[in-house]
Design a protein around this motif. Structure first.
Motif, mmCIF file in Angstrom:
data_model
loop_
_atom_site.group_PDB
_atom_site.id
_atom_site.type_symbol
_atom_site.label_atom_id
_atom_site.label_comp_id
_atom_site.label_asym_id
_atom_site.label_seq_id
_atom_site.Cartn_x
_atom_site.Cartn_y
_atom_site.Cartn_z
ATOM 1 N N GLU A 67 -16.231 -40.454 -26.366
ATOM 2 C CA GLU A 67 -17.664 -40.676 -26.540
ATOM 3 C C GLU A 67 -18.413 -39.351 -26.609
ATOM 4 O O GLU A 67 -19.285 -39.153 -27.470
ATOM 5 N N LEU A 68 -18.090 -38.431 -25.723
ATOM 6 C CA LEU A 68 -18.771 -37.141 -25.739
ATOM 7 C C LEU A 68 -18.403 -36.327 -26.974
ATOM 8 O O LEU A 68 -19.250 -35.599 -27.520
ATOM 9 N N ARG A 69 -17.171 -36.450 -27.444
ATOM 10 C CA ARG A 69 -16.794 -35.781 -28.696
ATOM 11 C C ARG A 69 -17.608 -36.339 -29.862
ATOM 12 O O ARG A 69 -18.021 -35.608 -30.761
ATOM 13 N N ARG A 70 -17.846 -37.651 -29.841
ATOM 14 C CA ARG A 70 -18.668 -38.250 -30.904
ATOM 15 C C ARG A 70 -20.104 -37.751 -30.846
ATOM 16 O O ARG A 70 -20.803 -37.723 -31.858
ATOM 17 N N GLU A 94 -14.475 -29.433 -26.829
ATOM 18 C CA GLU A 94 -13.538 -29.666 -25.722
ATOM 19 C C GLU A 94 -13.872 -28.766 -24.536
ATOM 20 O O GLU A 94 -13.727 -29.166 -23.377
ATOM 21 N N ALA A 95 -14.334 -27.552 -24.817
ATOM 22 C CA ALA A 95 -14.689 -26.634 -23.729
ATOM 23 C C ALA A 95 -15.874 -27.162 -22.925
ATOM 24 O O ALA A 95 -15.880 -27.103 -21.692
ATOM 25 N N LYS A 96 -16.877 -27.696 -23.619
ATOM 26 C CA LYS A 96 -18.043 -28.242 -22.921
ATOM 27 C C LYS A 96 -17.644 -29.472 -22.114
ATOM 28 O O LYS A 96 -18.094 -29.645 -20.972
ATOM 29 N N THR A 111 -10.341 -40.492 -18.117
ATOM 30 C CA THR A 111 -9.700 -41.315 -19.129
ATOM 31 C C THR A 111 -10.249 -41.002 -20.518
ATOM 32 O O THR A 111 -11.157 -40.180 -20.682
ATOM 33 N N SER A 112 -9.729 -41.684 -21.525
ATOM 34 C CA SER A 112 -10.059 -41.354 -22.912
ATOM 35 C C SER A 112 -11.479 -41.736 -23.306
ATOM 36 O O SER A 112 -12.060 -41.104 -24.192
#
Length: 216
Positions: free
Chosen positions: A191-194, A199-201, A185-186
């Motif tokens: 959270e990980l993008r923050r 996106e690859a990781k 889900t989003s």
């Protein structure tokens, strides 16, 4: 009404005019894109239709004529993000076909993650907007409808993986669908993008996690 430009020999060259349907579609798209920006900045409650109209460069009456309510506009924004540039529902998008021809369960999950990550990159923010207003009936309805559709779609993904490669011992299809819903889900994506993840990781982590949780 057609417009004209001057060709090389000085003769007016007519450019094709847009049909009313094309003009209406372009206006609708412009309003949706503007609304996504305003919703992301102000939240569902704080977003005003006048601000969205101004961002889109149209009269506020136009926004109400096309979408009627802010709730309808939020749903349109969500659908626009989910369907993507080709306007295809998730189960008709290319990654579903990739799952069907995958040679291993991990390859199938990697294909799912690629498609799901592409959807999240478009839809995660607008979904977060809807989830941030649980006491607003229209926003809550968008979330409820989204989760119902996701469960149906991801249930089909789980069924296909279970049939071809099997689930890890002790895991049934219902619980596997729950895990797939939660992990893909989003929330974790944003959270990980923050935290600075690419996106690859994120996709590599999710593929590893789903492989461990669903396939063992």
């Amino acid at each position: 009404m057609t417009t004209a430009s001057v060709g090389r020999v000085g003769k007016p060259v007519k450019t094709p005019k847009h049909t009313r349907r094309e003009q209406a579609a372009a206006t609708r798209d412009r309003v949706i894109r503007a609304a996504i920006e305003v919703f992301a900045e102000a939240g569902y409650v704080g977003a005003r239709m006048t601000d969205i109209a101004g961002r889109a460069g149209v009269a506020v009456q136009t926004v109400y004529f096309v979408f009627h309510t802010k709730g309808e506009l939020l749903q349109a924004c969500f659908d626009h993000a989910i369907l993507g540039p080709d306007g295809l529902p998730p189960l008709q998008q290319p990654f579903i076909a990739e799952i069907s021809v995958a040679e291993s369960g991990r390859d199938a999950l990697a294909a799912f993650v690629r498609g799901n990550t592409a959807i999240l990159s478009r839809a995660a923010v607008i979904k977060e907007v809807a989830e941030s207003a649980p006491h607003e009936p229209d926003a809550a309805a968008v979330v409820e409808r989204s989760e119902r559709r996701r469960r149906d779609g991801l249930g089909q993904v789980v069924d296909q993986i279970a049939e071809r490669w099997g689930l890890r011992p002790g895991l049934d299809a219902t619980d596997a669908t729950d895990l797939l819903l939660m992990l893909s889900t989003s929330g974790p994506f944003l959270e990980l993008r923050r935290y600075g993840w690419s996106e690859a990781k994120y996709a590599e982590w999710l593929t590893d996690t789903l492989t461990r949780e669903l396939l063992g």
